[in-house]
Design an enzyme around this catalytic site. Structure first.
Site, PDB file in Angstrom:
ATOM      1  N   CYS A  59      -3.910  -4.156  -0.860  1.00  0.00           N
ATOM      2  CA  CYS A  59      -2.950  -3.068  -1.062  1.00  0.00           C
ATOM      3  C   CYS A  59      -2.475  -2.625   0.316  1.00  0.00           C
ATOM      4  CB  CYS A  59      -3.561  -1.927  -1.875  1.00  0.00           C
ATOM      5  SG  CYS A  59      -4.900  -1.046  -1.046  1.00  0.00           S
ATOM      6  N   ALA A  60      -2.136  -1.374   0.478  1.00  0.00           N
ATOM      7  CA  ALA A  60      -1.641  -0.901   1.767  1.00  0.00           C
ATOM      8  C   ALA A  60      -2.762  -0.729   2.786  1.00  0.00           C
ATOM      9  CB  ALA A  60      -0.873   0.398   1.612  1.00  0.00           C
TER      10      ALA A  60
END
Length: 100
Positions: A59-60
């Site tokens: 993800c981020a």
């Protein structure tokens, strides 16, 4: 929870990576060859996740992928969280693709 660094992930020959970020984040840049399944769709799309070998979740920064990793591990998947996510990937200068 199993975790891997971006450096170790980038050294693997053909990892199966699932990006669980939102579509706008994915379009802004992602690892080449990943499968995009936003976290909010993972429960409905769990049948799309390979059951053979490890699956790496990104993800981020690592929070959403940690949730996805825990969920998939409960489903019997060999799931591995990518620590630092795409933020670490970019900071390491690793290549990204942008959605056309």
């Amino acid at each position: 929870m199993n975790e891997i660094t971006v450096a170790d992930l980038s050294a693997l020959p053909a990892p199966v990576v699932i990006d669980v970020r939102e579509p706008f984040e994915y379009a802004d840049g992602h690892i080449a060859g990943v499968t995009h399944i936003p976290l909010g769709e993972l429960v409905q799309r769990v049948d799309e996740v390979p059951r053979q070998g490890p699956v790496y979740l990104v993800c981020a920064v690592g929070g959403r992928s940690a949730q996805a990793t825990a969920f998939l591990a409960d489903q019997g998947v060999d799931a591995v969280n990518v620590s630092g996510g795409m933020t670490s990937w970019r900071q390491a200068g690793l290549p990204i693709e942008r959605k056309a």
